[in-house]
Design a protein around this motif. Structure first.
Motif, PDB file in Angstrom:
ATOM      1  N   ILE A 118      44.764 -80.094  -6.219  1.00 62.09           N
ATOM      2  CA  ILE A 118      45.532 -79.479  -5.133  1.00 62.09           C
ATOM      3  C   ILE A 118      46.984 -79.282  -5.565  1.00 62.09           C
ATOM      4  N   ALA A 119      47.563 -80.283  -6.208  1.00 62.60           N
ATOM      5  CA  ALA A 119      48.954 -80.167  -6.668  1.00 62.60           C
ATOM      6  C   ALA A 119      49.099 -79.057  -7.707  1.00 62.60           C
ATOM      7  N   ILE A 120      48.163 -78.969  -8.637  1.00 62.66           N
ATOM      8  CA  ILE A 120      48.209 -77.900  -9.645  1.00 62.66           C
ATOM      9  C   ILE A 120      48.049 -76.545  -8.977  1.00 62.66           C
ATOM     10  N   GLY A 121      47.110 -76.448  -8.039  1.00 67.15           N
ATOM     11  CA  GLY A 121      46.900 -75.185  -7.339  1.00 67.15           C
ATOM     12  C   GLY A 121      48.111 -74.745  -6.541  1.00 67.15           C
ATOM     13  N   LEU A 137      49.864 -82.187   2.389  1.00 69.37           N
ATOM     14  CA  LEU A 137      49.118 -83.085   3.271  1.00 69.37           C
ATOM     15  C   LEU A 137      48.047 -82.347   4.064  1.00 69.37           C
ATOM     16  N   ALA A 138      48.322 -81.095   4.447  1.00 69.35           N
ATOM     17  CA  ALA A 138      47.308 -80.309   5.146  1.00 69.35           C
ATOM     18  C   ALA A 138      46.120 -80.024   4.233  1.00 69.35           C
ATOM     19  N   LEU A 139      46.404 -79.662   2.991  1.00 68.68           N
ATOM     20  CA  LEU A 139      45.319 -79.424   2.036  1.00 68.68           C
ATOM     21  C   LEU A 139      44.566 -80.715   1.733  1.00 68.68           C
ATOM     22  N   THR A 140      45.272 -81.824   1.640  1.00 69.17           N
ATOM     23  CA  THR A 140      44.626 -83.113   1.405  1.00 69.17           C
ATOM     24  C   THR A 140      43.737 -83.498   2.588  1.00 69.17           C
ATOM     25  N   THR A 141      44.148 -83.175   3.787  1.00 73.46           N
ATOM     26  CA  THR A 141      43.326 -83.444   4.965  1.00 73.46           C
ATOM     27  C   THR A 141      42.031 -82.644   4.920  1.00 73.46           C
ATOM     28  N   VAL A 142      42.119 -81.386   4.515  1.00 75.30           N
ATOM     29  CA  VAL A 142      40.903 -80.560   4.371  1.00 75.30           C
ATOM     30  C   VAL A 142      40.009 -81.153   3.287  1.00 75.30           C
ATOM     31  N   PHE A 143      40.610 -81.609   2.200  1.00 75.71           N
ATOM     32  CA  PHE A 143      39.848 -82.208   1.114  1.00 75.71           C
ATOM     33  C   PHE A 143      39.157 -83.501   1.572  1.00 75.71           C
ATOM     34  N   ILE A 144      39.853 -84.317   2.352  1.00 69.98           N
ATOM     35  CA  ILE A 144      39.258 -85.543   2.889  1.00 69.98           C
ATOM     36  C   ILE A 144      38.100 -85.198   3.824  1.00 69.98           C
ATOM     37  N   PHE A 145      38.241 -84.122   4.591  1.00 64.62           N
ATOM     38  CA  PHE A 145      37.145 -83.649   5.448  1.00 64.62           C
ATOM     39  C   PHE A 145      35.925 -83.302   4.605  1.00 64.62           C
ATOM     40  N   MET A 146      36.146 -82.650   3.469  1.00 65.83           N
ATOM     41  CA  MET A 146      35.040 -82.297   2.584  1.00 65.83           C
ATOM     42  C   MET A 146      34.386 -83.553   2.013  1.00 65.83           C
ATOM     43  N   ILE A 162      38.550 -75.769  -5.033  1.00 64.32           N
ATOM     44  CA  ILE A 162      39.935 -76.156  -4.743  1.00 64.32           C
ATOM     45  C   ILE A 162      40.903 -74.977  -4.893  1.00 64.32           C
ATOM     46  N   PRO A 163      40.775 -74.137  -5.942  1.00 64.32           N
ATOM     47  CA  PRO A 163      41.684 -72.985  -5.995  1.00 64.32           C
ATOM     48  C   PRO A 163      41.544 -72.033  -4.809  1.00 64.32           C
ATOM     49  N   LEU A 164      40.369 -71.984  -4.202  1.00 68.34           N
ATOM     50  CA  LEU A 164      40.217 -71.163  -2.998  1.00 68.34           C
ATOM     51  C   LEU A 164      41.035 -71.720  -1.841  1.00 68.34           C
ATOM     52  N   LEU A 165      41.169 -73.038  -1.798  1.00 70.54           N
ATOM     53  CA  LEU A 165      42.005 -73.651  -0.762  1.00 70.54           C
ATOM     54  C   LEU A 165      43.490 -73.449  -1.047  1.00 70.54           C
ATOM     55  N   THR A 166      43.874 -73.645  -2.303  1.00 69.61           N
ATOM     56  CA  THR A 166      45.302 -73.657  -2.632  1.00 69.61           C
ATOM     57  C   THR A 166      45.889 -72.280  -2.869  1.00 69.61           C
ATOM     58  N   PRO A 183      37.432 -69.882  10.186  1.00 65.81           N
ATOM     59  CA  PRO A 183      36.254 -70.409   9.485  1.00 65.81           C
ATOM     60  C   PRO A 183      36.515 -70.809   8.037  1.00 65.81           C
ATOM     61  N   PHE A 184      37.739 -70.705   7.563  1.00 66.15           N
ATOM     62  CA  PHE A 184      38.039 -70.897   6.147  1.00 66.15           C
ATOM     63  C   PHE A 184      37.650 -72.294   5.644  1.00 66.15           C
ATOM     64  N   ALA A 185      38.133 -73.348   6.303  1.00 61.90           N
ATOM     65  CA  ALA A 185      37.828 -74.721   5.858  1.00 61.90           C
ATOM     66  C   ALA A 185      36.354 -75.026   6.013  1.00 61.90           C
ATOM     67  N   TYR A 186      35.745 -74.483   7.033  1.00 65.22           N
ATOM     68  CA  TYR A 186      34.324 -74.740   7.252  1.00 65.22           C
ATOM     69  C   TYR A 186      33.459 -74.041   6.201  1.00 65.22           C
ATOM     70  N   VAL A 187      33.858 -72.858   5.803  1.00 64.25           N
ATOM     71  CA  VAL A 187      33.114 -72.144   4.756  1.00 64.25           C
ATOM     72  C   VAL A 187      33.244 -72.870   3.424  1.00 64.25           C
ATOM     73  N   ILE A 188      34.459 -73.304   3.074  1.00 62.98           N
ATOM     74  CA  ILE A 188      34.666 -74.039   1.822  1.00 62.98           C
ATOM     75  C   ILE A 188      33.893 -75.357   1.852  1.00 62.98           C
ATOM     76  N   SER A 189      33.931 -76.062   2.984  1.00 62.95           N
ATOM     77  CA  SER A 189      33.190 -77.319   3.101  1.00 62.95           C
ATOM     78  C   SER A 189      31.686 -77.082   3.030  1.00 62.95           C
ATOM     79  N   SER A 190      31.229 -76.010   3.627  1.00 67.81           N
ATOM     80  CA  SER A 190      29.799 -75.684   3.562  1.00 67.81           C
ATOM     81  C   SER A 190      29.377 -75.338   2.145  1.00 67.81           C
ATOM     82  N   LEU A 191      30.215 -74.615   1.435  1.00 72.84           N
ATOM     83  CA  LEU A 191      29.915 -74.312   0.030  1.00 72.84           C
ATOM     84  C   LEU A 191      29.848 -75.596  -0.791  1.00 72.84           C
TER      85      LEU A 191
END
Length: 187
Positions: A146-149, A100-109, A64-68, A16-24
């Protein structure tokens, strides 16, 4: 590299991690749009998406820091870092796959937030060039964060420390931007 990318995406989207971040993100985005509409004095909806996204940059400093934070610090914490570095994939491909995986999650958001311009276009008018420019700028800001994180996660021993360091650096970047626009520089 593709197998590591799939593994990283699987770790985001099968939990549920990406879904929770996207929901937030959507909750904060919705709250800000609602507060902008509630503050209007006339019956016509007049707010600009550049203002909306610029204010949402501050929410990304929290999200973003929660993702990275999990990228490298979590590998170190779980003692899987040695396994990754001894795999046949080189370090460059390892970093790119995680990025790229983190960027994909970001694009989803970001794709989730397209609902609001569509609703606005159905009920009003949107300047498409502004909207496209804002999404491009927001995307570039996000991948920079994302790169900084990821960089700070590679230095940290603990994911929480990585998240706090990332938030501090991103706040400093926003502070530098507001400092550059202030009258202090003009003197």
């Amino acid at each position: 590299m593709f197998s590591l990318y799939k593994k990283e995406l699987h770790s985001f989207f099968c939990t549920p991690f990406a879904y929770v971040i996207s929901s937030l993100f959507m909750l904060l985005f919705s709250f800000f749009i609602g507060s902008q509409i509630a503050d209007m004095t006339s019956s016509t909806i007049k707010f600009t998406y550049p203002d909306l996204f610029y204010n949402n940059i501050f929410y990304f400093i929290l999200l973003i820091p929660l993702l990275t934070m999990r990228t490298f610090a979590d590998e170190r914490k779980l003692n899987t870092e040695v396994l990754l570095f001894t795999s046949p994939i080189n370090v460059f491909h390892l970093v790119i796959a995680k990025f790229l995986a983190l960027t994909t999650v970001f694009i989803f958001m970001l794709a989730c937030s397209v609902v609001y311009p569509v609703v606005t276009a159905m009920n009003g008018e949107i300047i498409i060039s502004h909207l496209i420019s804002v999404y491009i700028g927001f995307f570039l800001w996000g991948i920079m964060c994302i790169a900084i994180g990821m960089l700070l996660s590679s230095f940290a021993e603990n994911p929480i420390t990585a998240a706090l360091l990332s938030e501090a650096v991103m706040l400093a970047l926003v502070w530098l931007d507001s400092f550059a626009e202030s009258d202090f520089i003009a003197r």
